[in-house]
Design an enzyme around this catalytic site. Structure first.
Site, PDB file in Angstrom:
ATOM      1  N   GLU A   1      47.057  48.494  34.502  1.00 26.71           N
ATOM      2  CA  GLU A   1      45.583  48.256  34.129  1.00 26.71           C
ATOM      3  C   GLU A   1      45.593  47.792  32.579  1.00 26.71           C
ATOM      4  O   GLU A   1      45.346  48.662  31.972  1.00 26.71           O
ATOM      5  CB  GLU A   1      44.705  49.301  34.301  1.00 26.71           C
ATOM      6  CG  GLU A   1      44.774  49.974  35.962  1.00 26.71           C
ATOM      7  CD  GLU A   1      43.374  50.583  36.146  1.00 26.71           C
ATOM      8  OE1 GLU A   1      42.828  50.203  37.083  1.00 26.71           O
ATOM      9  OE2 GLU A   1      43.157  51.638  35.852  1.00 26.71           O
TER      10      GLU A   1
ATOM     11  N   LYS B   1      34.660  56.054  39.520  1.00 23.17           N
ATOM     12  CA  LYS B   1      34.227  56.627  37.878  1.00 23.17           C
ATOM     13  C   LYS B   1      33.141  57.444  38.229  1.00 23.17           C
ATOM     14  O   LYS B   1      32.865  58.285  39.343  1.00 23.17           O
ATOM     15  CB  LYS B   1      34.004  55.486  37.346  1.00 23.17           C
ATOM     16  CG  LYS B   1      34.999  54.334  37.162  1.00 23.17           C
ATOM     17  CD  LYS B   1      34.899  53.479  36.158  1.00 23.17           C
ATOM     18  CE  LYS B   1      35.792  52.205  36.169  1.00 23.17           C
ATOM     19  NZ  LYS B   1      36.177  51.560  35.041  1.00 23.17           N
TER      20      LYS B   1
ATOM     21  N   HIS C   1      44.120  57.481  33.177  1.00 26.09           N
ATOM     22  CA  HIS C   1      43.080  56.164  33.317  1.00 26.09           C
ATOM     23  C   HIS C   1      42.823  55.924  31.942  1.00 26.09           C
ATOM     24  O   HIS C   1      42.512  56.488  31.037  1.00 26.09           O
ATOM     25  CB  HIS C   1      42.054  56.370  34.138  1.00 26.09           C
ATOM     26  CG  HIS C   1      41.186  55.059  34.331  1.00 26.09           C
ATOM     27  ND1 HIS C   1      40.217  55.033  33.645  1.00 26.09           N
ATOM     28  CD2 HIS C   1      41.134  54.376  35.397  1.00 26.09           C
ATOM     29  CE1 HIS C   1      39.777  53.551  33.958  1.00 26.09           C
ATOM     30  NE2 HIS C   1      40.225  53.429  35.184  1.00 26.09           N
TER      31      HIS C   1
ATOM     32  N   GLU D   1      40.190  55.322  30.599  1.00 24.14           N
ATOM     33  CA  GLU D   1      38.801  55.771  30.023  1.00 24.14           C
ATOM     34  C   GLU D   1      39.281  57.321  29.569  1.00 24.14           C
ATOM     35  O   GLU D   1      38.666  57.878  28.789  1.00 24.14           O
ATOM     36  CB  GLU D   1      37.861  55.855  30.863  1.00 24.14           C
ATOM     37  CG  GLU D   1      37.069  54.445  31.037  1.00 24.14           C
ATOM     38  CD  GLU D   1      36.970  54.010  32.492  1.00 24.14           C
ATOM     39  OE1 GLU D   1      36.364  54.790  33.337  1.00 24.14           O
ATOM     40  OE2 GLU D   1      36.572  52.658  32.739  1.00 24.14           O
TER      41      GLU D   1
ATOM     42  N   ASN E   1      38.348  53.507  42.627  1.00 22.13           N
ATOM     43  CA  ASN E   1      37.841  54.390  41.578  1.00 22.13           C
ATOM     44  C   ASN E   1      36.575  54.336  41.350  1.00 22.13           C
ATOM     45  O   ASN E   1      35.864  53.390  40.650  1.00 22.13           O
ATOM     46  CB  ASN E   1      38.608  54.263  40.145  1.00 22.13           C
ATOM     47  CG  ASN E   1      38.357  55.251  38.991  1.00 22.13           C
ATOM     48  OD1 ASN E   1      37.762  56.159  39.231  1.00 22.13           O
ATOM     49  ND2 ASN E   1      38.628  54.713  37.685  1.00 22.13           N
TER      50      ASN E   1
ATOM     51  N   GLY F   1      36.779  46.873  33.692  1.00 25.06           N
ATOM     52  CA  GLY F   1      35.146  46.602  33.711  1.00 25.06           C
ATOM     53  C   GLY F   1      34.652  45.513  32.782  1.00 25.06           C
ATOM     54  O   GLY F   1      33.392  45.530  32.496  1.00 25.06           O
TER      55      GLY F   1
ATOM     56  N   SER G   1      39.100  44.500  36.939  1.00 27.14           N
ATOM     57  CA  SER G   1      38.186  43.588  37.400  1.00 27.14           C
ATOM     58  C   SER G   1      38.673  42.708  38.718  1.00 27.14           C
ATOM     59  O   SER G   1      38.447  41.436  38.927  1.00 27.14           O
ATOM     60  CB  SER G   1      37.860  42.545  36.349  1.00 27.14           C
ATOM     61  OG  SER G   1      37.173  43.151  35.391  1.00 27.14           O
TER      62      SER G   1
HETATM   63  C1  PEP Z   1      39.305  50.861  36.976  1.00 29.63           C
HETATM   64  O1  PEP Z   1      38.412  51.599  36.682  1.00 29.63           O
HETATM   65  O2  PEP Z   1      40.462  51.242  37.297  1.00 29.63           O
HETATM   66  C2  PEP Z   1      39.131  49.551  37.065  1.00 29.63           C
HETATM   67  C3  PEP Z   1      40.079  48.706  37.176  1.00 29.63           C
HETATM   68  O3  PEP Z   1      37.798  49.105  36.958  1.00 29.63           O
HETATM   69  P1  PEP Z   1      37.137  47.624  37.061  1.00 29.63           P
HETATM   70  O4  PEP Z   1      37.868  47.377  38.508  1.00 29.63           O
HETATM   71  O5  PEP Z   1      35.686  47.943  37.382  1.00 29.63           O
HETATM   72  O6  PEP Z   1      37.725  46.579  36.132  1.00 29.63           O
END
Ligand code: PEP
Length: 248
Positions: A165, A14, A95, A97, A12, A171, A211
């Site tokens: 997640e 973003k 997601h 966000e 992703n 993040g 992460s």
């Molecule tokens: C994501 O945006 O779905 C995500 C898991 O981000 P990150 O890997 O940066 O934590």
């Protein structure tokens, strides 16, 4: 881990990247080989076609979001119909966000799931608890509630990859331990068995996001109910290849 669940790695991007950066990500992806793993990357909407044209056929492209109707007065939105018109058949929905920055509700996410599936798309719906929910001991209640909305809108589980997640891990550099991830994934699989069917529980990929990096992916990938990853930050870096190869 069930043989029928092909390991799945999503990237992703973003709201990141320009053509130069995407060119180098694509170059890296095109030379990453791991036939055992399905790879899907989600660049920003404006770059979907740009990336799709440059990527080799064994990597699919996903949108990061879409709306739940075909067309109309929805400024700034993109419909599944438009994505399919461009040959984009995958979409990430719900997601964290979208949920927490843009205020998307379970109800709206459910409608998006339903409409995108009806149009023939393949989905990566995201679920996950916030830190305060984990600390309050309500992780299961939260993720099962999110699953309930998804379930009520899914008529074909073969086109769904669930992304667990935990919001506190996205993040932040704070990755769930392999045991923490496995515990929730195993409960989600059990939930699918009890609330959908045994067959769906055995065949549906449940991927982990939060992460994930080259340093932690191998241990996570060893967990029997972790069927892959949704990767944010690290999907923009060369180490994304190592994550794709976590179970090669
Ligand atoms: C994501 O945006 O779905 C995500 C898991 O981000 P990150 O890997 O940066 O934590």
């Amino acid at each position: 881990m069930a043989a029928e669940r092909k390991f799945f790695v999503g990237g992703n991007f973003k709201m990141n990247g320009d053509r130069k950066m995407l060119d180098s990500i694509v170059e890296n992806l095109n030379k990453t080989e791991c036939g055992n793993t399905q790879v899907v990357v989600a660049p920003p909407t404006v770059y979907l076609s740009y990336v799709k044209e440059k990527l080799s056929d064994n990597v699919n492209v996903a949108a990061q979001n879409c709306h739940n109707v075909a067309k109309g007065a929805f400024t700034g939105e993109t419909s599944p119909d438009m994505l399919l018109d461009l040959g984009i058949s995958w979409v990430i929905l719900g997601h964290s966000e979208r949920r927490h920055v843009f205020g998307e509700t379970d109800e709206l996410i459910g409608k998006k799931v339903q409409y995108a599936l009806e149009k023939g798309m393949q989905l990566i719906p995201c679920i996950g608890e916030k830190l305060e929910e984990r600390e309050a001991g309500t992780t299961e209640q939260v993720v099962f509630g999110q699953m309930e909305t998804i379930k009520n809108n899914v008529n074909d589980w073969s086109r769904v990859v669930i992304a667990y997640e935990p919001v506190w891990a996205i993040g932040t550099g704070k990755v769930a331990t392999p045991q923490q991830a496995q515990e929730v994934h195993q409960k989600l699989r059990q939930w699918l068995a009890q609330n959908v069917s045994d067959a769906v529980s055995k065949s549906t990929r449940i991927i982990y996001g939060g992460s994930v990096s080259a340093a932690n992916c191998k241990e996570l990938a060893k967990q029997p109910d972790v069927d892959g990853f949704l990767v944010g930050g690290a999907s923009l870096k060369p180490e994304f290849s190592d994550i794709i190869k976590a179970r090669c």
